[in-house]
Design a protein around this motif. Structure first.
Motif, short mmCIF file in Angstrom:
data_model
loop_
_atom_site.label_atom_id
_atom_site.label_comp_id
_atom_site.label_asym_id
_atom_site.label_seq_id
_atom_site.Cartn_x
_atom_site.Cartn_y
_atom_site.Cartn_z
N SER A 44 0.94 -1.34 -0.02
CA SER A 44 0.36 -0.18 0.19
C SER A 44 0.72 1.38 0.03
O SER A 44 0.30 1.61 -0.53
CB SER A 44 -0.90 0.26 1.18
OG SER A 44 0.10 -0.09 2.51
N ASN A 45 2.02 1.12 0.51
CA ASN A 45 2.25 2.66 0.77
C ASN A 45 3.69 2.43 0.62
O ASN A 45 4.83 3.23 0.48
CB ASN A 45 2.61 3.31 2.11
CG ASN A 45 2.82 2.54 3.51
OD1 ASN A 45 3.71 1.12 2.52
ND2 ASN A 45 1.64 2.18 4.67
N ALA A 64 0.55 -11.12 2.08
CA ALA A 64 1.46 -11.74 1.21
C ALA A 64 2.29 -11.85 0.79
O ALA A 64 3.24 -11.35 0.95
CB ALA A 64 0.60 -10.84 -0.10
N VAL A 65 1.92 -12.94 0.65
CA VAL A 65 3.99 -13.81 -0.14
C VAL A 65 4.84 -13.18 -0.37
O VAL A 65 6.21 -12.98 -0.54
CB VAL A 65 3.19 -15.34 -0.33
CG1 VAL A 65 4.71 -16.34 -0.54
CG2 VAL A 65 2.48 -15.89 0.64
N ASP A 66 3.81 -12.52 -1.93
CA ASP A 66 5.55 -12.14 -2.66
C ASP A 66 5.27 -10.05 -2.35
O ASP A 66 6.61 -10.38 -2.90
CB ASP A 66 4.19 -11.89 -3.63
CG ASP A 66 2.96 -10.76 -3.57
OD1 ASP A 66 1.87 -11.32 -3.25
OD2 ASP A 66 3.37 -9.93 -3.66
N SER A 67 4.80 -10.34 -0.42
CA SER A 67 6.00 -8.44 -0.49
C SER A 67 6.59 -9.41 0.71
O SER A 67 7.44 -8.73 1.46
CB SER A 67 4.54 -8.14 0.28
OG SER A 67 3.31 -7.78 -0.39
N ILE A 99 -23.62 -9.00 1.78
CA ILE A 99 -22.47 -9.06 2.63
C ILE A 99 -22.24 -9.17 3.01
O ILE A 99 -22.14 -7.34 3.26
CB ILE A 99 -21.31 -9.91 1.18
CG1 ILE A 99 -21.51 -8.62 0.30
CG2 ILE A 99 -22.02 -10.91 0.38
CD1 ILE A 99 -20.34 -8.70 -0.63
N PRO A 100 -21.88 -9.39 4.77
CA PRO A 100 -20.81 -8.62 5.68
C PRO A 100 -19.34 -8.56 5.48
O PRO A 100 -18.52 -9.00 3.77
CB PRO A 100 -21.21 -9.05 6.13
CG PRO A 100 -20.76 -10.96 6.01
CD PRO A 100 -21.52 -10.52 4.55
N TYR A 101 -18.59 -7.23 5.16
CA TYR A 101 -17.66 -6.83 4.85
C TYR A 101 -16.84 -5.47 5.90
O TYR A 101 -17.46 -5.66 6.90
CB TYR A 101 -17.49 -5.63 3.63
CG TYR A 101 -17.50 -4.51 3.58
CD1 TYR A 101 -17.08 -3.30 4.37
CD2 TYR A 101 -19.54 -4.28 3.76
CE1 TYR A 101 -17.93 -1.95 4.03
CE2 TYR A 101 -19.95 -3.05 3.39
CZ TYR A 101 -18.80 -2.23 3.74
OH TYR A 101 -20.23 -0.63 3.92
N ALA A 102 -15.69 -6.02 6.09
CA ALA A 102 -14.73 -5.50 7.44
C ALA A 102 -14.06 -4.44 6.70
O ALA A 102 -13.92 -2.91 7.70
CB ALA A 102 -13.65 -6.14 8.12
N ASP A 103 -13.51 -4.84 5.31
CA ASP A 103 -13.20 -3.37 4.82
C ASP A 103 -13.38 -3.53 3.03
O ASP A 103 -13.50 -4.36 2.79
CB ASP A 103 -11.35 -3.74 4.45
CG ASP A 103 -10.45 -2.58 4.19
OD1 ASP A 103 -10.95 -2.63 2.75
OD2 ASP A 103 -9.16 -1.98 4.89
N HIS A 104 -13.72 -1.93 3.03
CA HIS A 104 -14.74 -2.07 1.96
C HIS A 104 -13.53 -1.95 0.64
O HIS A 104 -14.57 -1.81 -0.85
CB HIS A 104 -15.00 -0.74 1.46
CG HIS A 104 -14.05 0.37 1.56
ND1 HIS A 104 -13.39 1.46 2.47
CD2 HIS A 104 -14.16 1.77 0.38
CE1 HIS A 104 -13.24 2.24 2.27
NE2 HIS A 104 -13.21 2.26 0.67
N ARG A 105 -12.73 -1.58 1.05
CA ARG A 105 -11.37 -1.64 -1.00
C ARG A 105 -11.88 -2.73 -1.93
O ARG A 105 -12.33 -2.11 -3.06
CB ARG A 105 -10.04 -1.79 -0.25
CG ARG A 105 -9.47 0.04 0.05
CD ARG A 105 -8.49 0.30 0.97
NE ARG A 105 -8.19 -0.67 2.02
CZ ARG A 105 -6.98 -1.40 3.02
NH1 ARG A 105 -6.40 -0.97 2.15
NH2 ARG A 105 -7.45 -1.95 3.58
N GLU A 106 -11.62 -4.36 -1.35
CA GLU A 106 -11.63 -5.01 -2.14
C GLU A 106 -14.08 -5.41 -2.24
O GLU A 106 -13.24 -5.80 -3.72
CB GLU A 106 -10.83 -6.61 -1.28
CG GLU A 106 -11.24 -7.53 -3.34
CD GLU A 106 -10.90 -8.73 -2.02
OE1 GLU A 106 -10.81 -9.84 -2.86
OE2 GLU A 106 -9.69 -8.47 -0.84
N LEU A 107 -13.89 -4.98 -1.98
CA LEU A 107 -15.33 -5.18 -2.09
C LEU A 107 -15.90 -4.20 -3.72
O LEU A 107 -16.37 -4.26 -4.08
CB LEU A 107 -16.01 -4.93 -1.18
CG LEU A 107 -18.32 -5.19 -1.74
CD1 LEU A 107 -18.25 -6.53 -2.28
CD2 LEU A 107 -18.96 -5.12 -0.05
#
Length: 346
Positions: free
Chosen positions: A165-166, A202-205, A278-286
């Protein structure tokens, strides 16, 4: 009696006796001479079972000079072998880093030897199965192997992790809990001793991995699911809100066949539209999944999510300036024939 059943009987008889005659085997199996000859040949040549026929007595036995040999615990029919080889082909595409190749390879060779028909070769199976990865990210296979070993041995790891992300990096000590393969990429669920909480990495990170001589902290599976599996997609956290989405009748047929979340609620409206909750905790992927449907998806609630989507759409329109698009020039995106099959151009 199937061939696999006969193989099992022959193997048990030869194991329990010092020698068995051809006639006795035929009587026990109730098969022709030719069938028994083929079975004995296949066991010896394809299964690598050290069967010998004593020239003096004419009895068949297991060669005692072979110190070690291994028989399959389960015998498969030709159809089952084809299915297993097909799964192996799927695994080869799924395991892009070749992490399991050295372990799966010998099994694959044994399965090939068990096939009765040369018309169904591994090359034929590979040619008939195609796996397409849309957004798989590259990772270092050696990191994966260290992670997998630590998982099974319940050891802690020291990792260098770069947040995508940063772009900032950090060194962390973690207790790995489980690996998750999600949307063509690998994630490591672990207890982060730096942040003192569960995190999904993320394994690639992960840039470096080093095993630590310390026992991993064990987290109950129920707690893992509650912390990392309750929300939508890969983003962790407790459920913050429920999204209510409406899809047009044109897209309803596709979305209704999809599984977005284990706790999802869904129904069709009289108009043919499809509503998904659907439930969500973070809106970014949704939000990314919502936007890919364009005008075919409308956020009904909550207002905060609707505002986020509207803002993203407004910024997208702004990037295209004053471009004017007539309704007739917009494709509905339906590339299927009336029978539901995708069109393929030649």
């Amino acid at each position: 009696m199937t061939k696999s059943e006969r193989f099992g009987i022959i193997e048990r008889i030869l194991h329990s006796r010092r020698g068995v005659s051809f006639i006795e085997l035929r009587q026990r199996l109730e098969v022709s001479r030719a069938t028994l000859h083929r079975d004995l040949r296949d066991l010896k040549e394809r299964m690598q079972v050290p069967i010998v026929c004593d020239r003096d007595t004419g009895l068949y036995r297991i060669d005692s000079s072979v110190e070690r040999y291994e028989l399959p615990g389960v015998w498969f029919s030709a159809g089952e072998i084809h299915a297993l080889l097909s799964m192996q082909q799927l695994l080869a595409a799924f395991d892009a880093g070749g992490l399991l190749a050295e372990h799966v390879g010998p099994l694959r060779q044994r399965l090939l030897g068990m096939l009765e028909s040369a018309s169904d070769s591994a090359d034929d199976i590979a040619r008939r199965i195609r796996i397409l990865s849309a957004a798989a990210r590259h990772y270092a296979p050696q990191h994966f192997q260290h992670i997998a070993s630590a998982l099974m041995e319940r050891r802690r790891l020291n990792i260098q992790y770069v947040a995508r992300s940063n772009g900032t990096g950090s060194e962390r000590e973690i207790s790995p809990q489980r690996l998750t393969h999600y949307r063509d990429n690998w994630y490591l669920d672990a207890w982060c001793h730096l942040r003192d909480e569960l995190r999904s990495f993320a394994v690639d990170s992960i840039k470096t991995v080093k095993a630590i001589d310390a026992v991993a902290q064990e987290i109950p599976e129920a707690e893992l699911d509650a912390a990392l599996g309750a929300g939508y997609g890969i983003f962790a956290g407790k459920v913050q809100a429920w999204a209510k989405l409406r899809f047009t009748p044109e897209r309803a047929r596709w979305v209704a066949a999809e599984h977005w979340h284990p706790a999802q609620e869904c129904w069709f409206e009289e108009s043919g539209s499809y509503v998904l909750r659907i439930p969500y905790a973070d809106h970014r992927e949704l939000m990314m999944d919502i936007l890919k449907y364009g005008a075919d998806c409308e956020v009904l609630e909550p207002p905060e999510l609707r505002t986020h989507v509207v803002a993203q759409l407004a910024m997208a329109v702004k990037k295209y300036g004053n471009a004017v698009v007539s309704p007739s020039s917009v494709s509905d995106g339906d590339s299927e024939n009336t029978d539901g099959a995708r069109r393929l151009s030649r």
